[in-house]
Design an enzyme around this catalytic site. Structure first.
Site, PDB file in Angstrom:
ATOM      1  N   SER A   1     -77.550  38.677  71.925  1.00 26.87           N
ATOM      2  CA  SER A   1     -78.851  38.500  71.667  1.00 26.87           C
ATOM      3  C   SER A   1     -79.188  37.846  70.283  1.00 26.87           C
ATOM      4  O   SER A   1     -80.265  37.374  69.964  1.00 26.87           O
ATOM      5  CB  SER A   1     -79.574  40.074  71.246  1.00 26.87           C
ATOM      6  OG  SER A   1     -78.695  40.799  70.223  1.00 26.87           O
TER       7      SER A   1
ATOM      8  N   SER B   1     -77.332  42.068  64.930  1.00 28.46           N
ATOM      9  CA  SER B   1     -76.005  42.372  64.369  1.00 28.46           C
ATOM     10  C   SER B   1     -74.906  43.139  65.225  1.00 28.46           C
ATOM     11  O   SER B   1     -73.879  42.776  65.174  1.00 28.46           O
ATOM     12  CB  SER B   1     -76.186  43.577  63.213  1.00 28.46           C
ATOM     13  OG  SER B   1     -76.602  44.751  63.614  1.00 28.46           O
TER      14      SER B   1
ATOM     15  N   HIS C   1     -50.370  85.507 115.764  1.00 29.60           N
ATOM     16  CA  HIS C   1     -51.647  85.301 115.772  1.00 29.60           C
ATOM     17  C   HIS C   1     -51.998  84.502 116.947  1.00 29.60           C
ATOM     18  O   HIS C   1     -51.152  83.977 117.595  1.00 29.60           O
ATOM     19  CB  HIS C   1     -52.339  84.667 114.455  1.00 29.60           C
ATOM     20  CG  HIS C   1     -52.487  85.301 113.303  1.00 29.60           C
ATOM     21  ND1 HIS C   1     -53.123  84.715 112.245  1.00 29.60           N
ATOM     22  CD2 HIS C   1     -51.800  86.509 112.925  1.00 29.60           C
ATOM     23  CE1 HIS C   1     -53.030  85.835 111.366  1.00 29.60           C
ATOM     24  NE2 HIS C   1     -52.119  86.804 111.675  1.00 29.60           N
TER      25      HIS C   1
ATOM     26  N   GLU D   1     -53.710  81.794 117.775  1.00 29.20           N
ATOM     27  CA  GLU D   1     -53.712  80.583 117.569  1.00 29.20           C
ATOM     28  C   GLU D   1     -51.949  80.032 117.512  1.00 29.20           C
ATOM     29  O   GLU D   1     -51.640  79.108 118.193  1.00 29.20           O
ATOM     30  CB  GLU D   1     -54.270  79.732 116.278  1.00 29.20           C
ATOM     31  CG  GLU D   1     -55.693  80.238 116.111  1.00 29.20           C
ATOM     32  CD  GLU D   1     -55.862  81.479 115.346  1.00 29.20           C
ATOM     33  OE1 GLU D   1     -55.200  82.524 115.333  1.00 29.20           O
ATOM     34  OE2 GLU D   1     -56.508  81.479 114.038  1.00 29.20           O
TER      35      GLU D   1
END
EC number: 6.3.4.19
Length: 528
Positions: free
Chosen positions: A21, A24, A425, A427
């Protein structure tokens, strides 16, 4: 001045574009980059907002000529453009400036853009975010795409001393003194007062921004890990907000804080709620989340010539097993958002609907020449039958079946009590049986189980490479798919599709009745 050069050392020998720009900060960054061995090209954008803007441009041209730095200059009448776009001058300037930087970086074949934002800029940004009530005061990110801000930890005083030591002049922007701009008031009035209370106030605000951004990034990452079947209403409030924001951003829907609060409150409701957000965008909240818009399928099969493919019409009805019903009621039962119902494809013979393209599709109870595939509910009923067997044997009533190509290849129920083995179980029993029959992985198989799998069973599901898991009731004590924790948020090398809540009430009732029976005194009990 080691502190100023330190953030730049890792980019030595790289080719970068620097936003220059003439002030500083950017002049200091240019000189520091050259000292750090960075190959720099500069880009200056003239906003035409000040009479001195042309003097700034001449200063930048002379500086780059003196330092032998390639320079690109862009310009635009920001004031006129902002009026046409009906947005603030600051926002217009930012958009055009970054667009110019992106084009210039591409022209110079660099993927890295430096901007000279400082510790002071960071502190001002955090204050402004807090004053505005932004949901997260995370300040300016060090990285944003190709843009890197190496000096967010460096103060303006340090930079100006660096330039004074080198007799390097810079330009002052007189608009930085204009107190009609919010940032300038924060810079010249608020921050100095805070520094009287704490000389390191700007560093404290910057540190707060860093921590806030780290927290936000972590929480966002956690939100992104949620699986499609996860219920948002069970997540912590911080995760909920990010889930909502991510979903709306993904759809390109603008929102503000009030929208976020309203939608978050709706997550806890058992009633489907609809919201109209900016630009008329519709958002539906149901079952504790914002569902993704469905992609409604067209038929992928041959159908009779007298059936018409179309969307719904007033008066449409469909004959189901329980009788003839209005199509609108069926879509309500399937929780199809109102805004999406006109996009659903269907096949109809005049006003009689024969097929509806949902997932899974709905078929009329009688139709010629078509056999719909069994639904998840059909297979879950077989798992429930297995659960009844367990109950009759004084086992916890959990049943499971494994389906391959529309055929049950394994069916099992809990046998923990019968075999005196707590690993038996339903499953696991079904997986053992199916794996023996298939001779290896179950990659094309679906597991239907009446209760959400526990971590042990999920491990077997992952090892056997089951493609899809469908469960009925959630498991609030041992659930590994959201009941306690969704372990699939982590990556295990295989991720099955998961469908939840199929015949949930029926599956849950089995368990409730079983445990109620255990607690009730039995006839003939001597303790009665």
């Amino acid at each position: 001045m080691k502190d100023l050069l330190h953030p730049l050392k890792s980019h030595a020998d790289r080719h970068v574009l620097l936003a220059l720009s003439g002030g500083s900060d950017s002049v200091g960054l240019l000189r520091a980059c050259l000292e750090a061995g960075i190959r720099v090209a500069a880009a200056h954008f003239n906003h035409q907002l000040r009479e001195a803007a042309w003097e700034d441009e001449h200063f930048v041209r002379d500086l780059c000529l003196q330092l032998k730095v390639p320079l690109e200059v862009g310009t635009a009448n920001i004031r006129n453009i902002s009026q046409k776009k009906r947005q603030s001058i600051e926002e217009t300037a930012r958009q055009l400036r970054y667009s110019f930087l992106t084009r210039t970086a591409k022209k110079h074949s660099t993927d890295l853009i430096f901007t000279a934002h400082t510790l002071n800029d960071q502190a001002e940004t955090v204050l402004w975010q807090l004053v505005r009530g932004t949901a997260k005061a995370t300040g300016i990110p060090a990285w944003h795409g190709k843009v890197y801000r190496p000096w967010l930890g460096i103060s303006k005083n340090q930079i100006q001393q660096f330039l004074l030591d080198r007799n390097q002049p810079w330009r002052e922007d007189e608009s930085n003194q204009d107190l009609t701009y919010t940032r300038n008031r924060l810079r010249h009035e608020v921050l100095p007062w805070l520094q009287e209370l704490n000389p390191q106030a700007d560093a404290a605000l910057a540190r707060f921004a860093t921590y806030s951004r780290e927290d936000h990034d972590l929480l966002t990452e956690m939100a992104e890990q949620l699986t499609p079947y996860s219920r948002w209403d069970r997540e912590p409030a911080a995760i909920q907000r990010r889930l909502i924001a991510l979903k709306l951003q993904k759809r390109g829907i603008e929102f503000d804080h009030d929208h976020l609060v309203q939608i978050q409150a709706a997550l806890q409701s058992h009633v489907v709620q609809h919201f109209t957000l900016p630009a008329g965008k519709q958002v539906t909240v149901q079952q504790g989340k914002i569902p993704d818009p469905q992609v409604y399928r067209k038929p992928d099969f041959q159908f009779p010539a007298n059936w018409k493919l179309r969307h719904r019409q007033e008066g449409d009805r469909i004959r189901l097993a329980g009788g003839t019903r209005k199509l609108s009621d069926v879509l309500t039962d399937r929780k199809i958002p109102r805004g999406e119902r006109d996009h659903v494809w269907l096949l109809a013979e005049e006003g009689q609907v024969q097929w509806v393209g949902l997932n899974p599709p709905i078929w009329a109870a009688s139709f010629p020449g078509q056999t719909p595939p069994p639904s998840d509910a059909f297979w879950m009923k077989q798992a429930i039958q297995e659960a009844h067997k367990a109950s009759q044997q004084n086992e916890v009533p959990i049943g499971a079946v494994i389906v391959h190509q529309n055929e049950v290849i394994a069916a099992a129920h809990n046998q923990c009590e019968a075999l005196h083995d707590l690993t038996r179980h339903a499953e696991l029993e079904a997986i053992r049986e199916a794996s023996t029959k298939q001779g290896g992985h179950l990659t094309d198989c679906t597991l239907y189980v009446t209760l959400e799998p526990c971590p042990m069973c999920l491990g077997a599901i992952l090892e056997s490479r089951i493609a899809k898991v469908v469960f009925g009731a959630s498991n609030p004590k041992m659930g590994a798919l959201g009941g306690v924790m969704d372990l699939l948020r982590s990556h295990w090398g295989h991720t099955p599709e998961v469908v939840t809540g199929v015949l949930e009430k029926e599956c849950a009732r089995l368990l409730k009745d079983y445990f109620s029976g255990l607690r009730s005194p039995q006839k003939g009990d001597p303790h009665v």
